[in-house]
Motif scaffolding. Structure first.
Motif, PDB file in Angstrom:
ATOM      1  N   ARG A  64     -10.662   2.631  -6.669  1.00  0.00           N
ATOM      2  CA  ARG A  64      -9.683   1.754  -6.028  1.00  0.00           C
ATOM      3  C   ARG A  64      -8.282   2.358  -6.027  1.00  0.00           C
ATOM      4  NH1 ARG A  64     -11.331  -3.167  -9.809  1.00  0.00           N
ATOM      5  NH2 ARG A  64     -11.631  -1.342 -11.149  1.00  0.00           N
ATOM      6  N   GLY A  65      -7.894   2.935  -7.140  1.00  0.00           N
ATOM      7  CA  GLY A  65      -6.554   3.511  -7.254  1.00  0.00           C
ATOM      8  C   GLY A  65      -6.509   5.006  -7.030  1.00  0.00           C
ATOM      9  N   SER A  75      -7.249  -2.312  -1.572  1.00  0.00           N
ATOM     10  CA  SER A  75      -7.004  -1.698  -2.882  1.00  0.00           C
ATOM     11  C   SER A  75      -7.938  -2.229  -3.965  1.00  0.00           C
ATOM     12  CB  SER A  75      -5.556  -1.913  -3.299  1.00  0.00           C
ATOM     13  OG  SER A  75      -5.278  -3.294  -3.413  1.00  0.00           O
ATOM     14  N   THR A  76      -8.713  -3.250  -3.662  1.00  0.00           N
ATOM     15  CA  THR A  76      -9.654  -3.783  -4.651  1.00  0.00           C
ATOM     16  C   THR A  76     -11.076  -3.277  -4.420  1.00  0.00           C
ATOM     17  OG1 THR A  76     -10.186  -5.801  -3.405  1.00  0.00           O
ATOM     18  CG2 THR A  76      -8.262  -5.878  -4.882  1.00  0.00           C
ATOM     19  N   THR A  90      -9.040  -6.862   1.059  1.00  0.00           N
ATOM     20  CA  THR A  90      -7.946  -6.340   0.239  1.00  0.00           C
ATOM     21  C   THR A  90      -8.355  -4.943  -0.192  1.00  0.00           C
ATOM     22  OG1 THR A  90      -7.450  -8.585  -0.512  1.00  0.00           O
ATOM     23  CG2 THR A  90      -6.466  -6.765  -1.748  1.00  0.00           C
ATOM     24  N   ARG A  94      -7.593   8.570  -0.199  1.00  0.00           N
ATOM     25  CA  ARG A  94      -7.328   7.265   0.386  1.00  0.00           C
ATOM     26  C   ARG A  94      -5.835   6.993   0.382  1.00  0.00           C
ATOM     27  NH1 ARG A  94     -10.537   2.993  -2.912  1.00  0.00           N
ATOM     28  NH2 ARG A  94      -9.389   1.476  -1.628  1.00  0.00           N
ATOM     29  N   GLU A  95      -5.434   6.145   1.303  1.00  0.00           N
ATOM     30  CA  GLU A  95      -4.059   5.690   1.389  1.00  0.00           C
ATOM     31  C   GLU A  95      -4.111   4.172   1.443  1.00  0.00           C
ATOM     32  OE1 GLU A  95      -0.668   5.150   0.909  1.00  0.00           O
ATOM     33  OE2 GLU A  95      -0.908   7.323   1.252  1.00  0.00           O
ATOM     34  N   ASN A  96      -3.887   3.546   0.309  1.00  0.00           N
ATOM     35  CA  ASN A  96      -4.038   2.085   0.242  1.00  0.00           C
ATOM     36  C   ASN A  96      -3.015   1.357   1.106  1.00  0.00           C
ATOM     37  OD1 ASN A  96      -6.251   2.318  -1.411  1.00  0.00           O
ATOM     38  ND2 ASN A  96      -5.174   1.775  -3.294  1.00  0.00           N
ATOM     39  N   ALA A  97      -1.852   1.937   1.265  1.00  0.00           N
ATOM     40  CA  ALA A  97      -0.831   1.309   2.106  1.00  0.00           C
ATOM     41  C   ALA A  97      -1.255   1.275   3.567  1.00  0.00           C
ATOM     42  CB  ALA A  97       0.494   2.042   1.956  1.00  0.00           C
ATOM     43  N   ASN A 153      -4.662   1.254   4.393  1.00  0.00           N
ATOM     44  CA  ASN A 153      -6.047   0.762   4.423  1.00  0.00           C
ATOM     45  C   ASN A 153      -7.000   1.791   5.009  1.00  0.00           C
ATOM     46  OD1 ASN A 153      -4.994  -1.593   3.432  1.00  0.00           O
ATOM     47  ND2 ASN A 153      -5.693  -2.897   5.099  1.00  0.00           N
TER      48      ASN A 153
END
Length: 129
Positions: free
Chosen positions: A53-54, A30-31, A28, A72-75, A77
């Motif tokens: 993380r954010g 974003s964690t 996961t 980073r781009e969490n969408a 990964n």
């Protein structure tokens, strides 16, 4: 199974730029705090940059501050490392790493390799003079 895959390395002249990418799967994203490390032949692996993380917090090694930017781009990964004004001393194998949870604790950033649970295979960056 967690996998981290770096790309974007290559040969560049001093003063040039490269953008490294690290695609993550099996976690996961974003964690996890994410970081870049590098290792030159005959040297220990050294911290380059981290991002929370954010993406609120970033932190850089003094040697790259003002020249490198982590994002980073969490969408997607994916974590990136934009490297500008490259120097021959930046030549190394660059690794991305993932650490579950926060990027820092009580004001101290996690900048040791042992702090990170997952690693990619690395991508070579060579800067010619």
């Amino acid at each position: 199974q967690v996998q981290l895959g770096e790309s974007g390395g290559g040969l560049v002249q001093a003063g040039g730029s490269l953008r490294l990418s690290c695609a993550a799967s099996g976690l996961t994203f974003s964690t996890y705090a994410m970081a870049w490390f590098r290792q030159a032949p005959g040297k220990e692996r050294e911290f380059v940059a981290l991002i929370s993380r954010g993406a609120i917090t970033t932190y850089y090694a003094d040697s790259v501050k003002g020249r490198f930017t982590i994002s980073r781009e969490n969408a997607e990964n994916t974590v990136y490392l934009q490297m500008n004004s490259l120097k021959p001393e930046d030549t190394a194998n660059y690794y991305c790493a993932a650490k579950r949870g926060s990027s820092h604790f009580r004001g101290a950033y996690y900048i040791k390799a042992i702090d990170y649970e997952y690693w990619g295979q690395g991508t070579q960056v060579t800067v010619s003079s």
